[in-house]
Design an enzyme around this catalytic site. Structure first.
Site, PDB file in Angstrom:
ATOM      1  N   CYS A 117       0.888  -1.167   0.000  1.00 14.22           N
ATOM      2  CA  CYS A 117       0.000   0.000   0.000  1.00 14.22           C
ATOM      3  C   CYS A 117       0.916   1.204   0.000  1.00 14.22           C
ATOM      4  CB  CYS A 117      -0.950   0.026   1.187  1.00 14.22           C
ATOM      5  SG  CYS A 117      -2.142   1.396   1.042  1.00 14.22           S
ATOM      6  N   CYS A 146      -0.188   3.711  -7.356  1.00 14.20           N
ATOM      7  CA  CYS A 146      -1.039   3.028  -6.381  1.00 14.20           C
ATOM      8  C   CYS A 146      -1.201   1.589  -6.835  1.00 14.20           C
ATOM      9  CB  CYS A 146      -2.406   3.712  -6.310  1.00 14.20           C
ATOM     10  SG  CYS A 146      -3.626   2.845  -5.297  1.00 14.20           S
TER      11      CYS A 146
END
Length: 249
Positions: free
Chosen positions: A81, A199
């Site tokens: 993440c 991301c």
């Protein structure tokens, strides 16, 4: 003779893409290097919305997730993440990687640790560039945190685009084909590379090669950078067909 390579992944509980794009890339690699076979094991940390509070809470679960993965004796562990780490301030990927390494060692695992945040930095370095443009799914304040993180590491962000999608499941459902249009909103005149998805939750793999062909500079993503770092840590040639310049080998 083929051999199994076990990849442990620490993923947000709402992440759908890490366990999709990385296996797809490494399956494509298996087509050209059939002696390798990659096996994936995931541990989850709760996170539903990409807010500073939930990102901090998710980071606090990393040691527990690492201990669970250690039982599978992975060959490498990746924590995925990017913004959860970058939002904690410049250089935090070193702390996160060290904490996970400590948790693995305490359980008898010697696996090297990769973070998507650190992998993006090392991927940019591997391309030999220092000026990038980025596309993120985040709200603008989190995109600014990513920019500050990259610039602290010596990477100039010449332009950025925030898609402003705070719900993490909604991010996973974004159509990667749209990135073939989104990148045209950026000023790439000074960019040496484009981070098409900063991301690991925002799908981008099908768009990497077409966008790279169109703009004529290297295109990477958090996912391709993480794959590059995984292969490097395993002592393998970082080569995946159709995944952009970083994974050209």
């Amino acid at each position: 003779m083929s051999r199994d390579l076990h990849v442990g992944m620490i993923v947000p509980s709402s992440n759908l893409t890490m366990e999709t794009e990385l296996p797809r890339m490494l399956a494509a690699r298996e087509q050209i290097l059939p002696e390798e076979r990659f096996v994936f094991h995931a541990a989850r940390a709760r996170m539903q919305h990409v807010t500073p509070e939930q990102l901090v809470a998710m980071n606090a679960q990393a040691k527990r997730a690492a201990a669970e993965l250690a039982d599978a004796r992975p060959d490498v562990v990746a924590t995925a993440c990017l913004v959860a780490i970058m939002a904690q301030g410049p250089g935090y990927h070193c702390t996160a990687e060290d904490d996970i390494t400590t948790a693995l060692r305490a359980e008898g695992s010697q696996a090297p640790v990769v973070s998507s945040a650190g992998a993006l930095l090392s991927g940019i370095t591997a391309l030999g560039v220092s000026r990038v443009a980025i596309i993120t799914p985040y709200m603008p304040p989190l995109t600014q945190a990513v920019i500050a993180y990259l610039e602290d590491a010596g990477v100039e962000v010449v332009d950025s685009l925030s898609l402003e999608v705070p719900d993490n499941l909604a991010v996973a459902r974004l159509d990667p084909a749209d990135l073939r249009e989104h990148h045209r909103k950026l000023d790439l005149s000074r960019a040496e590379a484009l981070v098409l998805s900063a991301c690991v939750q925002m799908p981008s793999l099908p768009a990497i090669a077409p966008v790279q062909d169109e703009i004529g500079i290297p295109v990477l993503s958090a996912a391709t950078a993480t794959t590059h770092r995984i292969l490097t840590e395993l002592g393998l040639d970082p080569r995946v067909p159709g995944a952009g310049a970083l994974l050209a080998g």
